[in-house]
Enzyme design. Structure first.
Site, short mmCIF file in Angstrom:
data_model
loop_
_atom_site.label_atom_id
_atom_site.label_comp_id
_atom_site.label_asym_id
_atom_site.label_seq_id
_atom_site.Cartn_x
_atom_site.Cartn_y
_atom_site.Cartn_z
CG HIS A 191 23.54 -28.58 -58.05
ND1 HIS A 191 22.99 -29.32 -58.93
CD2 HIS A 191 24.11 -27.80 -59.05
CE1 HIS A 191 23.43 -28.55 -60.04
NE2 HIS A 191 24.35 -28.19 -60.32
C1 LIG Z 1 30.65 -27.37 -64.76
C2 LIG Z 1 29.13 -26.49 -63.40
C3 LIG Z 1 27.89 -27.20 -64.25
C4 LIG Z 1 27.08 -25.75 -63.33
N1 LIG Z 1 25.74 -26.59 -63.87
C5 LIG Z 1 24.50 -26.09 -63.63
C6 LIG Z 1 23.32 -26.04 -64.38
O1 LIG Z 1 22.76 -26.04 -65.09
N2 LIG Z 1 22.28 -25.46 -63.81
C7 LIG Z 1 22.08 -24.89 -62.22
O2 LIG Z 1 21.55 -24.08 -61.99
N3 LIG Z 1 23.31 -24.27 -62.00
C8 LIG Z 1 24.42 -24.72 -62.87
N4 LIG Z 1 25.94 -25.09 -61.82
C9 LIG Z 1 25.83 -24.10 -60.76
C10 LIG Z 1 26.16 -22.57 -61.07
O3 LIG Z 1 27.28 -22.69 -61.69
C11 LIG Z 1 26.13 -22.06 -60.01
O4 LIG Z 1 25.02 -22.06 -59.12
C12 LIG Z 1 26.27 -20.30 -60.21
O5 LIG Z 1 26.91 -19.94 -61.46
C13 LIG Z 1 26.73 -19.61 -58.98
O6 LIG Z 1 26.38 -17.87 -59.03
P1 LIG Z 1 26.98 -17.45 -57.58
O7 LIG Z 1 27.36 -16.13 -58.14
O8 LIG Z 1 26.59 -17.19 -56.55
O9 LIG Z 1 28.23 -17.62 -57.51
P2 LIG Z 1 30.40 -18.27 -58.55
O10 LIG Z 1 29.53 -18.17 -59.95
O11 LIG Z 1 30.64 -19.29 -57.81
O12 LIG Z 1 30.08 -16.83 -58.44
C14 LIG Z 1 31.70 -16.52 -57.48
C15 LIG Z 1 32.63 -15.29 -57.95
O13 LIG Z 1 33.13 -14.86 -56.61
C16 LIG Z 1 34.86 -15.13 -56.69
N5 LIG Z 1 35.44 -15.16 -55.10
C17 LIG Z 1 34.72 -16.02 -54.33
N6 LIG Z 1 35.63 -15.45 -53.04
C18 LIG Z 1 35.93 -14.14 -53.67
C19 LIG Z 1 36.99 -13.40 -52.75
N7 LIG Z 1 37.76 -13.81 -51.45
N8 LIG Z 1 37.37 -12.20 -53.10
C20 LIG Z 1 36.78 -11.39 -54.75
N9 LIG Z 1 35.86 -12.00 -55.15
C21 LIG Z 1 36.10 -14.22 -54.73
C22 LIG Z 1 34.54 -16.26 -58.00
O14 LIG Z 1 36.26 -16.50 -58.36
C23 LIG Z 1 33.27 -16.23 -58.80
O15 LIG Z 1 33.80 -15.81 -59.63
C24 LIG Z 1 26.91 -25.43 -62.38
C25 LIG Z 1 27.92 -24.91 -61.69
C26 LIG Z 1 29.16 -26.19 -62.08
C27 LIG Z 1 30.57 -25.31 -62.07
#
Ligand SMILES: Cc1cc2nc3c(=O)[nH]c(=O)nc-3n(C[C@H](O)[C@H](O)[C@H](O)COP(=O)(O)OP(=O)(O)OC[C@H]3O[C@@H](n4cnc5c(N)ncnc54)[C@H](O)[C@@H]3O)c2cc1C
Ligand code: SF4
Length: 572
Positions: free
Chosen positions: A501
């Site tokens: 987080h």
């Molecule tokens: C083990 C684990 C458990 C979790 N459990 C919870 C929970 O229970 N509750 C909760 O609220 N949150 C939880 N989280 C956090 C939650 O997963 C994230 O808050 C959420 O998935 C973030 O979404 P996002 O789209 O912002 O980022 P991400 O899901 O990280 O997506 C970003 C994407 O961008 C891509 N990317 C990055 N850089 C580049 C680039 N230069 N070029 C192209 N693509 C790129 C990545 O490959 C990725 O697919 C958990 C996280 C983990 C790791």
């Protein structure tokens, strides 16, 4: 020379929750969207019959490959940062769906206090309560303004839950009833109620029953398989972007996903973004994707990193406190908790789900009086039954040797007799905590890595000791025969897993001098560039972040649609 492709309306960098929601909502508005994702394609079938703890939970099959790209870390500016060469404190997602594929699904709203933290703290305790170098600020949006967007994310994902008695007002109940209550959860609830606290069922994206959302996406009920966090769901029960928003966006015929596409720069002329430059990692070819609007949804670290690499926005300087890109990096205080051992009771802890548990918010936000305390904010306190997997779980009472016959005997004895009550502590930003580009270490393409400068402060130590005692009191009331309370936080150590987080770096706010983006997550300095994710949080609350990430993505989508149809300019 990069190959130049025809222009599209919108290009999205990263296809996780943030990218998926933007794609779904903008294609509904008739916009053409290209999603560039550095990782590979993912689908539910990938997880059939693979409850393999070693492969997923301990060897991180679904996470970013740290040999190609990682972060560097130092605890203060006087020392050299070193790269994280193996996973520890947090895990970074990659591939279609991002970390949304392997999250737990614990889906909490932040408290009204969070969005107005600075003004509400001053109102109740006076300005002196905020230490000089603590850079908390109001978010430029209130809980009441956020509420409709929370509601949309929860209806999208079908959250199973019951009302938080100490939370903000809801416009409608959770779309599905709470998950099942296990005997250990009932013990927690009974003990907390006896202590005059307010326990409630953890809001869960795991689904208590079959659910069809407003976009016609239907998902099955959770099977309580216990292989949830760090795993994909083989039943499609866990809400993730691959089984919710991405198929809806694809069905529109206006969304093209390009996997294995690693974005390296945001292209711009003057104060407008013109597209992105990326590398197809399967061929090494460099490609330019022009677009009218660029949306960064590449998680906290890459959102900040791509802006810094592309020389967009004003980089934060901790010496002067000026600049905004990289400012207010925050983490969480997870280690202040307690474990109870029960000589007379056994539980079926192997059964569980990513978000199966009970929580209370009596010590979270400003729900309690901080006048005599040396910290602000607080933590949610929970008992979670996520599934005790066999390799990594060896809870043993303090004093047990770390190896050998006695360790093995205690490990077997207590496998089903130990319950953890944990605190998910908020994290306040400080002037000396920030993200910038590392001057030494580079990724596989030769681009500088993002560098984290962070340590726990006295605020965090006080908070951990306080919440650890509260967790211990609950376990005592639950009848634990031995209780190990973890009061000591010590310095931040990046090696043991704590929480994924991470927040801040491209924060939102009411004005450009203190924030990088406005409350539609539109960059103040580059009006056609939107930056979505927990990078926008000016501080981190005592909860998991994704309900707030999802809600802000819905709000940003609304802003982007307005921007696309209007005559340009800032939305606020
Ligand atoms: C083990 C684990 C458990 C979790 N459990 C919870 C929970 O229970 N509750 C909760 O609220 N949150 C939880 N989280 C956090 C939650 O997963 C994230 O808050 C959420 O998935 C973030 O979404 P996002 O789209 O912002 O980022 P991400 O899901 O990280 O997506 C970003 C994407 O961008 C891509 N990317 C990055 N850089 C580049 C680039 N230069 N070029 C192209 N693509 C790129 C990545 O490959 C990725 O697919 C958990 C996280 C983990 C790791
Ligand atoms: S616990 Fe439930 S939601 Fe999680 S992976 Fe298993 S079946 Fe899916």
């Amino acid at each position: 020379m990069a190959k130049k492709l025809p222009k599209v309306d919108v290009v999205i960098v990263g296809v996780g929750w943030g990218g998926g929601i933007i794609a779904q909502e903008l294609t509904k508005q008739g916009l053409t969207v290209v999603g560039l994702e550095r990782g590979k394609e993912r689908k539910t079938e990938d997880y059939f019959m693979v409850h393999d703890e070693l492969r997923y939970a301990l060897r991180y099959e679904l996470m970013q490959d740290l040999s190609k790209e990682t972060i560097t870390f130092r605890s203060n500016t006087r020392i050299r940062a070193l790269p994280m060469r193996q996973y520890g404190s947090f895990l970074i997602g990659t591939g279609l769906g991002g970390a949304g594929v392997h999250w737990n699904g614990q889906t909490f709203r932040f408290l009204p206090y969070d969005f107005q933290i600075r003004s509400k703290t001053i109102e109740r305790y006076g300005e002196k309560k905020i230490p000089d170098n603590m850079t908390i600020q109001d978010w430029g949006i209130t809980y009441d303004e956020m509420e409709p967007y929370y509601d949309r994310f929860e209806k999208l994902t079908g959250i199973s839950g019951e009302e938080n008695p100490l939370g903000g007002k809801r416009s409608s109940p959770y779309p599905t009833p709470p998950m099942k209550q296990t005997p250990a959860m009932k013990m927690f609830a009974d003990a907390a109620t006896k202590l005059k606290l307010h326990p409630y069922m953890m809001p869960s994206a795991n689904l208590s029953q079959q659910y069809t959302n407003e976009d016609g996406v239907s998902r099955a009920a959770c099977q309580y398989c216990g292989y949830c966090e760090r795993f994909g769901c083989e039943y499609g029960a866990k809400a993730d972007p691959v089984v919710t928003v991405i198929p809806v966006a694809k069905k529109s015929g206006k969304f093209e996903i390009r996997t294995h596409s690693h974005v390296r720069r945001i292209l711009h002329t003057g104060n407008k973004a013109t597209g992105v430059l990326y590398t197809d990692v399967t061929t090494g070819e460099e490609i330019e994707q022009p677009a009218d609007i660029v949306v960064l949804t590449s998680y906290v670290f890459n959102n900040a990193r791509l802006l810094l690499l592309s020389k967009l926005g004003r980089p934060y300087d901790p010496a002067t406190g000026k600049g905004v890109i990289g400012k207010n990096y925050a983490y969480q205080v997870i280690r202040g908790g307690a474990t109870g051992f029960f000589e007379e009771k056994e539980f079926n802890l192997y059964a569980g789900a990513g978000s199966l548990g009970m929580t209370l918010d009596d010590y979270n936000g400003d729900n309690f009086d901080h006048s005599d305390l040396k910290f602000i904010h607080g933590a949610s306190i929970s008992f979670s039954q996520t599934g005790q997997r066999p390799v990594a779980n060896n809870p043993v009472p303090k004093g047990t040797p770390n190896w050998g016959k006695d360790f093995k005997a205690a490990s077997i004895k207590y496998f089903n007799r130990a319950l953890g009550v944990g605190a998910q502590g908020s994290s306040m930003p400080f002037r000396q905590h920030f993200l910038d580009l590392d001057p030494t270490y580079r990724d596989a393409f030769g681009d500088p890595l993002i560098r984290i400068t962070f340590d726990f402060e006295e605020q965090d130590r006080q908070l951990a000791a306080f919440t650890a005692d509260k967790c211990g009191e609950i376990l005592k009331e639950m009848g634990a025969t031995q209780i190990d309370v973890r009061r000591e936080l010590g310095p931040y150590d990046i090696t043991p897993y704590q929480s994924t987080h991470n927040t801040g770096g491209v924060i939102m706010g009411a004005s450009p001098d203190i924030s990088a983006v406005n409350n539609y997550l539109q960059m103040w300095d580059v009006e056609n560039l939107f930056v979505i994710g927990a990078s926008a949080f000016p501080h981190n609350s005592g909860y998991n972040p994704t309900d707030t990430v999802g809600a802000l993505a819905y709000r940003a989508a609304e802003g982007i649609a307005k921007y696309a149809k209007g005559s340009g300019g800032l939305l606020v």
